[in-house]
Design an enzyme around this catalytic site. Structure first.
Site, PDB file in Angstrom:
ATOM      1  N   LYS A  54       0.840  -1.208   0.000  1.00 42.35           N
ATOM      2  CA  LYS A  54       0.000   0.000   0.000  1.00 42.35           C
ATOM      3  C   LYS A  54       0.868   1.248   0.000  1.00 42.35           C
ATOM      4  CE  LYS A  54      -3.876  -2.173   2.324  1.00 42.35           C
ATOM      5  NZ  LYS A  54      -4.362  -2.654   3.620  1.00 42.35           N
ATOM      6  N   GLN A  98      -5.209  -1.511   9.441  1.00 41.31           N
ATOM      7  CA  GLN A  98      -5.115  -2.855   8.868  1.00 41.31           C
ATOM      8  C   GLN A  98      -5.776  -3.875   9.797  1.00 41.31           C
ATOM      9  OE1 GLN A  98      -3.922  -3.610   5.791  1.00 41.31           O
ATOM     10  NE2 GLN A  98      -4.455  -5.748   6.107  1.00 41.31           N
ATOM     11  N   ASP A 121     -11.563   2.933   3.888  1.00 40.91           N
ATOM     12  CA  ASP A 121     -11.980   1.526   3.814  1.00 40.91           C
ATOM     13  C   ASP A 121     -13.509   1.404   3.767  1.00 40.91           C
ATOM     14  OD1 ASP A 121     -10.136  -0.570   3.614  1.00 40.91           O
ATOM     15  OD2 ASP A 121      -9.519  -0.379   5.708  1.00 40.91           O
TER      16      ASP A 121
HETATM   17  N1  GUN Z   1      -7.609  -6.902   5.976  1.00 42.16           N
HETATM   18  C1  GUN Z   1      -8.010  -7.655   4.927  1.00 42.16           C
HETATM   19  N2  GUN Z   1      -8.607  -6.885   4.003  1.00 42.16           N
HETATM   20  C2  GUN Z   1      -8.582  -5.632   4.472  1.00 42.16           C
HETATM   21  C3  GUN Z   1      -9.042  -4.392   3.957  1.00 42.16           C
HETATM   22  O1  GUN Z   1      -9.623  -4.273   2.865  1.00 42.16           O
HETATM   23  N3  GUN Z   1      -8.833  -3.307   4.739  1.00 42.16           N
HETATM   24  C4  GUN Z   1      -8.215  -3.402   5.941  1.00 42.16           C
HETATM   25  N4  GUN Z   1      -8.077  -2.284   6.637  1.00 42.16           N
HETATM   26  N5  GUN Z   1      -7.772  -4.531   6.451  1.00 42.16           N
HETATM   27  C5  GUN Z   1      -7.957  -5.638   5.707  1.00 42.16           C
END
Ligand code: GUN
Length: 292
Positions: A54, A98, A121
Site C-alpha cells: 500500500k 489494517q 476503507d
Molecule cells: N484486511 C483484509 N482486508 C482488508 C481491507 O480491505 N482493509 C483493511 N483495513 N484490512 C484488511
C-alpha cells in the site's frame, strides 16, 4: 468455448495511471497532495506485506504515505489516541487500520473512531449505513473493485441475477449493497446455505468470497455467467481462489484469475478513495471516473 479471462492487473494499472494524473493536476492547480495514513498493529506477516505494498503504491501515485506501526501489545487507548491525532491532521485525507487487529483490541470501537470523511476503507457504521441507504459514501475497496470489473464487463447490471457467496463486513455485505444499488437481483449465500450449487446455477453474476480453496466448480455455473473470484488461499499448490478456475472457465462467459484478478483492484481502489476523500475535504468535485 473457454471463458474470457478478466485481467484485473491491466485494469488496475489503468486505474492507477488515471489516479496519478489527477493527483498531479491537484498539485499543479491547488497545491494539494493527498495523504494516506496506514496503521498496522503487531507483526502478522500477510498484513506486513499488504501494508508495504500500500505504501509503495501510494507514493508511486504521487501521494503522501504515513505508516504507523504499533507493537502487538499496544492498548486500546493508545490506538484511539493515534486515530484522534490522524483525524485532526489536515495532511491526512485517508486513514486505514489494517485488519485483523489483535484479539485484546475492540475492533469496532477503533474503526468507528475514524472520521467518516477519512474512512477510505468504508468500514465505519456511518459509511456502511450511507451505502445501504444510497447516500454518498466511502465504498469498501474490494467490492468497489469487483463492481468496476463487472460494469466494465457487462455494462448495465440491472435485472441480472447476482449471487454473492460470503457475508463478511469487508466483502460480502457491501458487495450485495452495491449490486442492489445497481438494480441487480441479489442473493447472499453463505456456509449455512442449502443446495449452494443450485443457488449458484441461477446466477448471471457470481461473486465468490468464502475463503475456501477452489470450492466453486464448473458444474455450478450457468453457461455464459460472469464469475468474480475474491478468494486468496495459500495452499501447498500455491495461491488459489475460491473458484476452481479450470472447470469454471469451461462454462462461464468470463472469470477473474487468482492471482491477477480482484487482488490488484483493491489497492487501486484504496488510492481512488484517498483521492476522493482529499477532493471532498477541499470542497472540490469528485475525481473523474473513480467514484460510483
Ligand atoms: N484486511 C483484509 N482486508 C482488508 C481491507 O480491505 N482493509 C483493511 N483495513 N484490512 C484488511
Amino acid at each position: 468455448m473457454v471463458a474470457q479471462r478478466i485481467d484485473g492487473k491491466v485494469f488496475a494499472a489503468g486505474l492507477r495511471e488515471k489516479i496519478a494524473g489527477q493527483v498531479a493536476a491537484l498539485k499543479d492547480e491547488h497545491g494539494i497532495t493527498p495523504g494516506l495514513a496506514v496503521v498496522l498493529v503487531g507483526d502478522d506477516p500477510a498484513s506486513q506485506v499488504y501494508v508495504a505494498s500500500k505504501g509503495k503504491q501510494t507514493v508511486a501515485a504521487g501521494m503522501n504515505s504515513y505508516e504507523h506501526r504499533l507493537p502487538a501489545d499496544a492498548g486500546q487507548a493508545e490506538l484511539l489516541a493515534l486515530i484522534g491525532r490522524l483525524n485532526a491532521d489536515a495532511d491526512v485525507h485517508g486513514i486505514l487500520v489494517q485488519l485483523p487487529l489483535p484479539a485484546h483490541i475492540d475492533e469496532a470501537e477503533i474503526i468507528n473512531a475514524i472520521a467518516v470523511k477519512k474512512d477510505v476503507d468504508g468500514f465505519t457504521v456511518a459509511n456502511t449505513g450511507r451505502l445501504a441507504t444510497g447516500q454518498r459514501a466511502m465504498v469498501p475497496c474490494t467490492p468497489l473493485g469487483c463492481l468496476m470489473l463487472l460494469r466494465d464487463q457487462l455494462g448495465d447490471l440491472s435485472g441480472k441475477n447476482a449471487v454473492v457467496i460470503g457475508r463478511s463486513n469487508i466483502v460480502g455485505k457491501p458487495m450485495a449493497a452495491l449490486l442492489l444499488a445497481d438494480s441487480a437481483t441479489v442473493t447472499v449465500a453463505h456456509s449455512r446455505t442449502k443446495d449452494l450449487p443450485d443457488v449458484v446455477r441461477g446466477a448471471d453474476i457470481v461473486v465468490a468470497a468464502v475463503g475456501r480453496p477452489q470450492m466453486i466448480k464448473g458444474d455450478w455455473i450457468k453457461p455464459g455467467a460472469t464469475v468474480i473470484d475474491v478468494g486468496i488461499n495459500r495452499t501447498d499448490a500455491g495461491l488459489v481462489g475460491d473458484v476452481d478456475y479450470d472447470s469454471v472457465a469451461q462454462v462461464a462467459g468470463a472469470v477473474t484469475p487468482v492471482p491477477g484478478g480482484v487482488g490488484p483492484m483493491t489497492i487501486a481502489c484504496l488510492l481512488a478513495n484517498t483521492l476522493t476523500a482529499c477532493c471532498r475535504a477541499n470542497g472540490l468535485p469528485d475525481p473523474e471516473g473513480l467514484t460510483l
